[in-house]
Design a protein around this motif. Structure first.
Motif, PDB file in Angstrom:
ATOM      1  N   VAL A 356       0.852  -1.192   0.000  1.00 16.78           N
ATOM      2  CA  VAL A 356       0.000   0.000   0.000  1.00 16.78           C
ATOM      3  C   VAL A 356       0.886   1.239   0.000  1.00 16.78           C
ATOM      4  O   VAL A 356       1.797   1.364   0.834  1.00 16.78           O
ATOM      5  CB  VAL A 356      -0.924   0.009   1.235  1.00 16.78           C
ATOM      6  N   ARG A 357       0.619   2.155  -0.932  1.00 18.07           N
ATOM      7  CA  ARG A 357       1.429   3.375  -1.029  1.00 18.07           C
ATOM      8  C   ARG A 357       0.561   4.526  -1.525  1.00 18.07           C
ATOM      9  O   ARG A 357      -0.544   4.341  -2.042  1.00 18.07           O
ATOM     10  CB  ARG A 357       2.627   3.164  -1.953  1.00 18.07           C
ATOM     11  N   HIS A 358       1.068   5.735  -1.358  1.00 18.42           N
ATOM     12  CA  HIS A 358       0.416   6.907  -1.949  1.00 18.42           C
ATOM     13  C   HIS A 358       1.255   7.381  -3.130  1.00 18.42           C
ATOM     14  O   HIS A 358       2.485   7.223  -3.146  1.00 18.42           O
ATOM     15  CB  HIS A 358       0.227   8.035  -0.934  1.00 18.42           C
ATOM     16  N   ALA A 359       0.578   7.949  -4.131  1.00 21.67           N
ATOM     17  CA  ALA A 359       1.248   8.485  -5.317  1.00 21.67           C
ATOM     18  C   ALA A 359       0.389   9.628  -5.851  1.00 21.67           C
ATOM     19  O   ALA A 359      -0.752   9.400  -6.260  1.00 21.67           O
ATOM     20  CB  ALA A 359       1.430   7.406  -6.383  1.00 21.67           C
ATOM     21  N   ASP A 360       0.934  10.848  -5.800  1.00 23.67           N
ATOM     22  CA  ASP A 360       0.163  12.021  -6.235  1.00 23.67           C
ATOM     23  C   ASP A 360      -1.192  12.085  -5.541  1.00 23.67           C
ATOM     24  O   ASP A 360      -2.223  12.368  -6.160  1.00 23.67           O
ATOM     25  CB  ASP A 360      -0.020  12.024  -7.759  1.00 23.67           C
ATOM     26  N   PHE A 361      -1.198  11.798  -4.236  1.00 21.69           N
ATOM     27  CA  PHE A 361      -2.379  11.867  -3.364  1.00 21.69           C
ATOM     28  C   PHE A 361      -3.380  10.739  -3.622  1.00 21.69           C
ATOM     29  O   PHE A 361      -4.402  10.668  -2.951  1.00 21.69           O
ATOM     30  CB  PHE A 361      -3.088  13.225  -3.472  1.00 21.69           C
ATOM     31  N   ALA A 373       9.632   5.558   1.153  1.00 20.02           N
ATOM     32  CA  ALA A 373       8.839   6.093   2.266  1.00 20.02           C
ATOM     33  C   ALA A 373       7.379   6.280   1.895  1.00 20.02           C
ATOM     34  O   ALA A 373       6.522   6.377   2.778  1.00 20.02           O
ATOM     35  CB  ALA A 373       9.431   7.417   2.743  1.00 20.02           C
ATOM     36  N   ASP A 374       7.049   6.312   0.591  1.00 15.58           N
ATOM     37  CA  ASP A 374       5.645   6.426   0.180  1.00 15.58           C
ATOM     38  C   ASP A 374       4.829   5.202   0.598  1.00 15.58           C
ATOM     39  O   ASP A 374       3.595   5.248   0.597  1.00 15.58           O
ATOM     40  CB  ASP A 374       5.545   6.594  -1.341  1.00 15.58           C
ATOM     41  N   ALA A 375       5.498   4.105   0.916  1.00 13.89           N
ATOM     42  CA  ALA A 375       4.799   2.881   1.313  1.00 13.89           C
ATOM     43  C   ALA A 375       4.931   2.616   2.811  1.00 13.89           C
ATOM     44  O   ALA A 375       4.721   1.491   3.263  1.00 13.89           O
ATOM     45  CB  ALA A 375       5.331   1.688   0.530  1.00 13.89           C
ATOM     46  N   ARG A 376       5.251   3.634   3.593  1.00 12.44           N
ATOM     47  CA  ARG A 376       5.372   3.458   5.036  1.00 12.44           C
ATOM     48  C   ARG A 376       4.290   4.259   5.748  1.00 12.44           C
ATOM     49  O   ARG A 376       3.997   5.397   5.386  1.00 12.44           O
ATOM     50  CB  ARG A 376       6.761   3.860   5.521  1.00 12.44           C
ATOM     51  N   TRP A 377       3.717   3.639   6.793  1.00 13.42           N
ATOM     52  CA  TRP A 377       2.569   4.208   7.496  1.00 13.42           C
ATOM     53  C   TRP A 377       2.766   4.117   9.002  1.00 13.42           C
ATOM     54  O   TRP A 377       3.375   3.176   9.504  1.00 13.42           O
ATOM     55  CB  TRP A 377       1.289   3.451   7.118  1.00 13.42           C
ATOM     56  N   ARG A 378       2.232   5.112   9.686  1.00 13.32           N
ATOM     57  CA  ARG A 378       2.112   5.041  11.139  1.00 13.32           C
ATOM     58  C   ARG A 378       0.682   4.613  11.462  1.00 13.32           C
ATOM     59  O   ARG A 378      -0.265   5.293  11.069  1.00 13.32           O
ATOM     60  CB  ARG A 378       2.433   6.382  11.782  1.00 13.32           C
ATOM     61  N   PRO A 397       3.585  13.714   7.376  1.00 17.74           N
ATOM     62  CA  PRO A 397       2.852  13.735   8.643  1.00 17.74           C
ATOM     63  C   PRO A 397       1.618  14.638   8.556  1.00 17.74           C
ATOM     64  O   PRO A 397       1.652  15.696   7.938  1.00 17.74           O
ATOM     65  CB  PRO A 397       3.877  14.303   9.632  1.00 17.74           C
ATOM     66  N   GLY A 398       0.527  14.174   9.171  1.00 23.73           N
ATOM     67  CA  GLY A 398      -0.712  14.939   9.129  1.00 23.73           C
ATOM     68  C   GLY A 398      -1.605  14.577   7.963  1.00 23.73           C
ATOM     69  O   GLY A 398      -2.738  15.062   7.866  1.00 23.73           O
ATOM     70  N   TYR A 399      -1.117  13.696   7.067  1.00 22.41           N
ATOM     71  CA  TYR A 399      -1.908  13.204   5.935  1.00 22.41           C
ATOM     72  C   TYR A 399      -2.303  11.755   6.214  1.00 22.41           C
ATOM     73  O   TYR A 399      -1.477  10.952   6.663  1.00 22.41           O
ATOM     74  CB  TYR A 399      -1.099  13.282   4.638  1.00 22.41           C
ATOM     75  N   TYR A 400      -3.572  11.431   5.919  1.00 21.18           N
ATOM     76  CA  TYR A 400      -4.118  10.119   6.264  1.00 21.18           C
ATOM     77  C   TYR A 400      -4.816   9.481   5.070  1.00 21.18           C
ATOM     78  O   TYR A 400      -5.313  10.192   4.172  1.00 21.18           O
ATOM     79  CB  TYR A 400      -5.136  10.257   7.403  1.00 21.18           C
ATOM     80  N   LEU A 401      -4.861   8.136   5.083  1.00 19.40           N
ATOM     81  CA  LEU A 401      -5.709   7.426   4.129  1.00 19.40           C
ATOM     82  C   LEU A 401      -7.162   7.711   4.501  1.00 19.40           C
ATOM     83  O   LEU A 401      -7.590   7.451   5.629  1.00 19.40           O
ATOM     84  CB  LEU A 401      -5.449   5.929   4.186  1.00 19.40           C
ATOM     85  N   PHE A 408     -10.176   5.913  -2.190  1.00 12.51           N
ATOM     86  CA  PHE A 408      -9.202   6.349  -1.198  1.00 12.51           C
ATOM     87  C   PHE A 408      -8.230   7.380  -1.766  1.00 12.51           C
ATOM     88  O   PHE A 408      -7.778   7.268  -2.913  1.00 12.51           O
ATOM     89  CB  PHE A 408      -8.400   5.158  -0.667  1.00 12.51           C
ATOM     90  N   THR A 409      -7.916   8.378  -0.943  1.00  5.90           N
ATOM     91  CA  THR A 409      -6.890   9.359  -1.255  1.00  5.90           C
ATOM     92  C   THR A 409      -6.030   9.570  -0.016  1.00  5.90           C
ATOM     93  O   THR A 409      -6.404   9.163   1.093  1.00  5.90           O
ATOM     94  CB  THR A 409      -7.495  10.710  -1.675  1.00  5.90           C
ATOM     95  N   LEU A 410      -4.885  10.201  -0.213  1.00  4.12           N
ATOM     96  CA  LEU A 410      -4.085  10.680   0.905  1.00  4.12           C
ATOM     97  C   LEU A 410      -4.428  12.146   1.086  1.00  4.12           C
ATOM     98  O   LEU A 410      -4.201  12.956   0.185  1.00  4.12           O
ATOM     99  CB  LEU A 410      -2.595  10.513   0.620  1.00  4.12           C
ATOM    100  N   SER A 411      -4.962  12.504   2.233  1.00  5.21           N
ATOM    101  CA  SER A 411      -5.483  13.857   2.433  1.00  5.21           C
ATOM    102  C   SER A 411      -5.023  14.421   3.770  1.00  5.21           C
ATOM    103  O   SER A 411      -4.857  13.681   4.742  1.00  5.21           O
ATOM    104  CB  SER A 411      -7.019  13.858   2.393  1.00  5.21           C
ATOM    105  N   PRO A 412      -4.841  15.754   3.853  1.00  7.11           N
ATOM    106  CA  PRO A 412      -4.467  16.380   5.122  1.00  7.11           C
ATOM    107  C   PRO A 412      -5.667  16.452   6.048  1.00  7.11           C
ATOM    108  O   PRO A 412      -6.766  16.819   5.622  1.00  7.11           O
ATOM    109  CB  PRO A 412      -4.008  17.781   4.697  1.00  7.11           C
ATOM    110  N   TYR A 413      -5.462  16.108   7.300  1.00  9.83           N
ATOM    111  CA  TYR A 413      -6.551  16.123   8.276  1.00  9.83           C
ATOM    112  C   TYR A 413      -7.032  17.555   8.481  1.00  9.83           C
ATOM    113  O   TYR A 413      -6.253  18.438   8.830  1.00  9.83           O
ATOM    114  CB  TYR A 413      -6.069  15.527   9.589  1.00  9.83           C
TER     115      TYR A 413
END
Length: 476
Positions: A356-361, A373-378, A397-401, A408-413
């Motif tokens: 699982v990774r993010h790419a262009d949000f 690091a695009d495939a690493r999650w906390r 940091p501060g961006y979540y699935l 699904f997108t990667l978005s800032p909380y």
């Protein structure tokens, strides 16, 4: 009733109290370090905000594992030329940047003549926790404005507000070129109409202006500014919006506007010395530092040798340098020491070479993820329910699935209840293998995080294929 002697003491006590109240407050913590904000180039994530710190102003350490610390999800979804601004009281900070993403493929002609007239702005009380980015259309009122580039701001004590200035390309007076415009603001939300600030004769444009206040008026000027106008020209003035005197340029050092851009001025914390950094954009080598004991005297600038400075792992393009305290350095380092400490990869159960990774949000599963690091999650306590979990990006940091319309997108909380619910999941034994893990939606409990066509979706699971698609292994 007090005696006469006691009455006599009252004026003395009052005078003592007035003296104590008038005594200056304890000095603020001294500046002992530096924070640099910058971008790196036209790569997939290069046009975002990167941080680096230094204790001597010359040797820099990248934060967040040389990955962005702030991402723009507004406007063109890319930012360049960041500028850090501190309030006079030191209790608030703003970060201004150009709303531009050349990596999208739009091209430089469109960027100059049909680009965004807005600035991207973040704000913070501590340099660690930042607001969501917002747009401010400062150049929209300029006739045929093509862009708003390299924003900067300086506090003007004469008027008690900030002068925000930037470059806009427009065909004013029959000449289509870059000029510097300005607006005033008290809060970086409401701006006065744009006015012309700097113009050069004929067809010569001017960009990348930066102003610094020089305490004590070293060199005879309270303010020094550097601009790109075919050269890197340096000027002096005693008022932000007053008359400016040209003091010279860097051509005597072999540095012209065709070689370098993005000048950044700053004072060193512990000595009577100033730095002038220039971005070696033509050669692609990033920043080069010059130093001087008198920023108004061009003959005194010296190019630092390669053994006298170190820029860290990432290439540093047009940015900003802010002096900070030891406490601020400690907080920044604790927040963004590395990109991967305490993080996890989520390996697909049925496509074991993909993660699982993010790419262009966007969110997907890929093999050979780069950057890794695009495939690493906390895996953190759930935003909507601490007994559940949320998946925070390691390098943003501060961006979540977060799911939206089951995509699904990667978005800032953004702090909203809806976002928190969309980004919260119940971590359960894997639907296809109990030794693995699946993520059940908090607000749509009949649906699960799964991949389909390598993209992440939130689906109801009714088949063996769906159960496999919704199962992952948490690995180091």
């Amino acid at each position: 009733m007090p005696s006469r002697s006691r009455w006599a003491l009252i004026p003395l006590i009052s005078a003592l109290l007035l003296t104590l109240l008038a005594r200056p407050a304890a000095a603020a913590d001294p500046f002992t370090a530096y924070l640099m904000a910058h971008f790196t180039g036209e790569s997939a994530t290069g046009e975002q905000i990167y941080f680096a710190t230094s204790t001597d102003g010359l040797h820099w350490t990248d934060l967040n594992g040389s990955q962005p610390v702030l991402m723009s999800a507004v406007g063109e979804k890319g930012v360049r030329d960041p500028s850090l601004v501190r309030s006079p009281a030191g209790d608030k900070f703003w970060l201004l940047a150009t709303d531009l993403r050349i990596a999208s493929g739009k091209g430089w002609d469109a960027a100059q003549h049909a680009g965004s007239t807005k600035l991207v702005i973040w704000e913070s009380a501590d340099l660690v926790t930042w607001s969501a980015p917002r747009l401010a259309d400062v150049a929209g009122s300029i006739p045929q404005a093509g862009c708003a580039w390299a924003p900067e701001a300086i506090y003007d004590p004469e008027t008690g507000d900030y002068v925000v200035y930037w470059a806009t390309i427009s065909p004013a007076n029959g000449v289509d070129k870059a000029r510097i415009y300005y607006s005033r603001t008290k809060d970086f939300r409401t701006f006065t109409p744009a006015q012309l600030y700097i113009d050069r004769p004929g067809t010569q444009g001017v960009i990348d202006t930066q102003i610094i206040e020089v305490a004590g008026g070293t060199g005879g000027y309270r303010y020094i500014r550097a601009s790109g106008d075919g050269q890197i020209s340096v000027e002096g003035s005693n008022r932000v919006l007053g008359a400016w005197t040209r003091l010279g340029d860097l051509s005597g050092l072999g540095l012209t506007g065709s070689q370098v851009e993005g000048p950044v001025l700053h004072k060193f914390n512990d000595r009577n010395e100033w730095g002038l950094w220039v971005d070696q954009y033509a050669s692609g080598r990033g920043y080069l530092p010059l130093t001087t004991t008198n920023p108004a005297a061009l003959s005194g600038y010296r190019i630092r040798g390669t053994g006298e400075y170190a820029l860290g792992a990432s290439r540093k393009r047009h940015g900003t340098i802010l002096p900070i305290t030891q406490a601020q350095l400690t907080a920044l380092t604790a927040k963004w020491a590395t990109a991967t400490t305490g993080t996890t990869r989520l390996q697909s159960f049925n496509f074991t070479d993909r993660y699982v990774r993010h790419a262009d949000f966007d969110a997907r599963i890929d093999a050979s993820v780069s950057p890794a690091a695009d495939a690493r999650w906390r895996i953190v306590p759930g935003l909507a329910d601490k007994s559940h979990v949320s998946l925070e990006s390691a390098n943003f940091p501060g961006y979540y699935l977060r799911h939206s319309d089951f995509d699904f997108t990667l978005s800032p909380y953004d702090g909203s209840t809806a976002f928190a619910a969309d980004a919260t999941f119940k971590r359960i034994p894997g639907l296809a293998d109990g030794s693995a893990v699946s993520f059940q939606s908090y607000n749509h409990p009949t649906r699960y995080l799964r991949h389909y066509g390598y993209l992440l979706r939130l689906d109801e699971i009714t088949t063996a294929t769906g159960r496999a698609d919704a199962t992952f292994r948490a690995v180091s």
